[in-house]
Scaffold this active site. Structure first.
Site, PDB file in Angstrom:
ATOM      1  N   HIS A   1      35.976 -27.460 -23.293  1.00  0.00           N
ATOM      2  CA  HIS A   1      34.837 -28.122 -22.638  1.00  0.00           C
ATOM      3  C   HIS A   1      34.829 -29.592 -23.026  1.00  0.00           C
ATOM      4  CE1 HIS A   1      31.721 -28.539 -25.881  1.00  0.00           C
ATOM      5  NE2 HIS A   1      32.259 -27.447 -26.400  1.00  0.00           N
TER       6      HIS A   1
ATOM      7  N   ASP B   1      33.068 -31.470 -31.385  1.00  0.00           N
ATOM      8  CA  ASP B   1      32.571 -30.509 -30.404  1.00  0.00           C
ATOM      9  C   ASP B   1      32.258 -31.209 -29.077  1.00  0.00           C
ATOM     10  OD1 ASP B   1      31.521 -28.288 -29.162  1.00  0.00           O
ATOM     11  OD2 ASP B   1      29.605 -28.344 -30.231  1.00  0.00           O
TER      12      ASP B   1
ATOM     13  N   GLU C   1      29.275 -26.931 -20.771  1.00  0.00           N
ATOM     14  CA  GLU C   1      29.393 -25.768 -21.662  1.00  0.00           C
ATOM     15  C   GLU C   1      28.177 -25.639 -22.544  1.00  0.00           C
ATOM     16  OE1 GLU C   1      30.667 -23.842 -25.576  1.00  0.00           O
ATOM     17  OE2 GLU C   1      29.772 -25.791 -25.137  1.00  0.00           O
ATOM     18  N   GLU C   2      27.639 -26.785 -22.954  1.00  0.00           N
ATOM     19  CA  GLU C   2      26.558 -26.783 -23.930  1.00  0.00           C
ATOM     20  C   GLU C   2      25.260 -26.187 -23.386  1.00  0.00           C
ATOM     21  OE1 GLU C   2      27.064 -27.179 -26.877  1.00  0.00           O
ATOM     22  OE2 GLU C   2      28.718 -28.557 -27.221  1.00  0.00           O
TER      23      GLU C   2
ATOM     24  N   ASP D   1      37.977 -24.953 -28.884  1.00  0.00           N
ATOM     25  CA  ASP D   1      36.637 -25.503 -29.042  1.00  0.00           C
ATOM     26  C   ASP D   1      36.390 -25.759 -30.524  1.00  0.00           C
ATOM     27  OD1 ASP D   1      34.005 -26.224 -28.866  1.00  0.00           O
ATOM     28  OD2 ASP D   1      33.344 -24.443 -27.783  1.00  0.00           O
TER      29      ASP D   1
ATOM     30  N   HIS E   1      26.624 -30.531 -33.538  1.00  0.00           N
ATOM     31  CA  HIS E   1      25.508 -30.820 -32.634  1.00  0.00           C
ATOM     32  C   HIS E   1      24.588 -31.919 -33.172  1.00  0.00           C
ATOM     33  CE1 HIS E   1      25.602 -26.930 -29.983  1.00  0.00           C
ATOM     34  NE2 HIS E   1      26.726 -27.629 -29.943  1.00  0.00           N
TER      35      HIS E   1
END
Length: 535
Positions: A120, A132, A166-167, A195, A282
């Site tokens: 992603h 990420d 994707e998130e 990922d 994140h």
């Protein structure tokens, strides 16, 4: 990576039916020779720096809801197109902002048997998402470019994907799979997902959904003395789940997210026990400073190893390819030109190659620097003429004499008349520094043309660049007068192959003319391949 409910097992038994390698689940014995080429860590880090710059220019994020994601897609797509991939943007109507999936297919191999690799490309809104999932996106991008550069014989078709949104819950990959006709789904024999493969307090996790796929990755890691574990943290939380739900065999790699590294894992892999695998998961601190070299390099090489094992045809002995850039050029008698000679190992091992040229006109010589290379290396061919070299067009053959096989490449040499004001070409590659670098120039010298340049002077340019709108190009006459050929623009198209016409009738034709190039926008790079001036 996005938190989702874990999926149960359900596709392992399909592996043999759908064409996955049926190696045992146990770790294979170490292998002494790996068929895949090295996947360049330096190039991957260059891609990550570009993604960081894109985030910096778009509020610190590459979220699917903003322009940072769209700019990321453009960056990746331009490199793939330039490498020869067939690319498709799929607008995902269920994604935030109707963001787009990017699909790229290498046009070789059995189209009824597809090996697919995906990552992603979006980040969360809180940060740039360099681990990420810039790490997975950049690694499969460089793997794709390596496949194009080496161009091996393919047994199966290879397809790469960069997923949108994707998130928000694997939205882009779900959209892709749900819109695949049944016949197209069955062509995908294995989907590999990557990922978060550069976590700062890393582990080495291999998806254990399909034992035969896991065994391929374990075989590689065993060969370099690394123990792996199954990826329990990522089970069902990334885009492989969309394919697994459709009955497609899946595999992949990860280095850990928010889970805590145990003492046993720290003893096995190093790092800090009791801390998260990625404490910037994140968060705004997920930047290029959050990516260590070791896991990124080892995981990217594992990706290449798996791809070559699953999709590349068995080598038919040692072989290589040879190519020239440019493939044609024109000089006046007494002038010289340069040609880049590139080689690549296409199967087996690298071999020594001796370079020679034949078909030269009288009074012309050819020299190579160096005259001998290993396949995968490059050389510069210089063709020099004298005042007695006859005019005309001459087919030159470059012979690459390898230890196992020989190959040739053709070059068309034009020698212009000293009295006809014939076109002159500079075929020497010139790198164009990215913004804010200084302007660079390439020189073409006109001699023996006893008149002024024409009112329709032609300037033919061939430039490889990932965003040609960044370029400003001027023709500079021998007296220093500049003629603007191209201004900067928002044109995001890659590469520039065109001819400009200018009124240079006030300039004497004879002398050193310069093509001056300047990049006025960040993040994209390129080079001048050749240019031809007709006065």
């Amino acid at each position: 990576m996005k938190w989702k409910t874990k999926l149960g097992a359900g596709v392992t038994a399909l592996a043999a039916v759908l064409g996955v390698v049926t190696a045992p689940a146990a770790t294979a014995a170490p292998v002494t020779t790996l068929a895949a080429p090295d996947i360049s860590l330096a190039n991957i880090k260059t891609h990550l720096n570009q993604l960081q710059t894109i985030a910096n220019n778009n509020g610190g994020t590459r979220s699917a809801r903003g322009a940072g994601y769209a700019a990321s897609v453009t960056y990746v797509e331009n490199l793939l197109k330039n490498a020869g991939y067939t690319t498709t943007r799929q607008t995902c109507s269920s994604c935030i902002g109707q963001s787009q999936n990017l699909i790229a297919e290498w046009p070789q191999g059995d189209a009824s048997q597809v090996i697919m690799l995906g990552a992603h490309l979006d980040s969360v809104s809180a940060g740039p998402g360099i681990n990420d999932n810039g790490s997975g996106s950049a690694s499969i991008l460089e793997t794709a470019l390596t496949l194009a550069r080496t161009n091996p014989a393919m047994a199966k078709r290879v397809r790469f994907a960069w997923w949108a949104d994707e998130e928000s819950g694997l939205v882009g990959s779900k959209y892709y799979v749900n819109n695949l006709p049944s016949a197209e789904r069955t062509k995908i024999k294995t989907y590999l997902n990557f990922d978060m493969i550069g976590s700062k307090n890393w582990g080495y996790f291999v998806y254990d959904d399909v034992a035969s796929v896991k065994a391929i990755f374990d075989e590689y890691f065993s060969s370099i003395g690394i123990q792996t574990e199954g990826d329990s943290e990522g089970d069902g939380r990334s885009d492989h789940a969309s394919f697994k739900s459709a009955g497609i065999p899946v595999g992949g790699l990860a280095t850990g997210a928010g889970d805590i590294k145990s003492s046993a894992q720290a003893q096995k892999w190093g790092g800090t026990a009791g801390a998260a695998f990625d404490n910037c998961y994140h968060r705004a601190c997920d930047t290029t400073s959050n990516i260590p070299d070791a896991p990124l390099e080892k995981n990217s090489d594992a990706i290449g190893y798996a791809l070559w094992k699953l999709a590349v045809a068995a080598p038919q002995g040692n072989d290589f390819s040879v190519s020239l850039n440019p493939t044609a050029g024109t000089v006046q008698p007494g002038q010289s030109l340069q040609v880049a000679v590139s080689t690549a190992t296409t199967s087996g091992s690298a071999q020594s190659i001796a370079l020679t040229a034949s078909g030269l006109p009288a009074g012309a010589t050819a020299s190579f620097s160096p005259a001998t290379v290993q396949s995968g290396g490059s050389s510069t061919l210089t063709i020099a003429t004298t005042s007695s070299t006859p005019t005309g067009t001459f087919p030159i053959t470059v012979t690459a004499d390898g230890a196992s096989v020989d190959h040739t490449a053709a070059f068309s040499l034009g020698v212009g008349s000293t009295s006809s004001c014939a076109p002159v070409t500079n075929g020497t590659r010139l790198n164009i520094p990215d913004y804010p670098g200084a302007a660079v120039s390439s020189t073409a010298t006109v001699g023996g043309c006893a008149r002024n340049a024409s009112g329709t002077t032609k300037v033919e340019v061939h430039i490889t660049h990932t965003y040609r709108g960044d370029l400003v190009i001027d023709l500079v006459a021998p007296d220093g007068s500049a003629y603007r050929l191209k201004s900067s623009s928002s044109d995001s198209t890659a590469n520039l192959d065109t001819t400009y016409t200018v009124n240079a009738s006030s300039e004497a034709a004879n002398g050193a003319w310069k093509l001056q190039l300047r990049d006025v926008g960040p993040a994209d790079t390129g080079y001048l391949s050749s240019w031809t001036l007709t006065v």
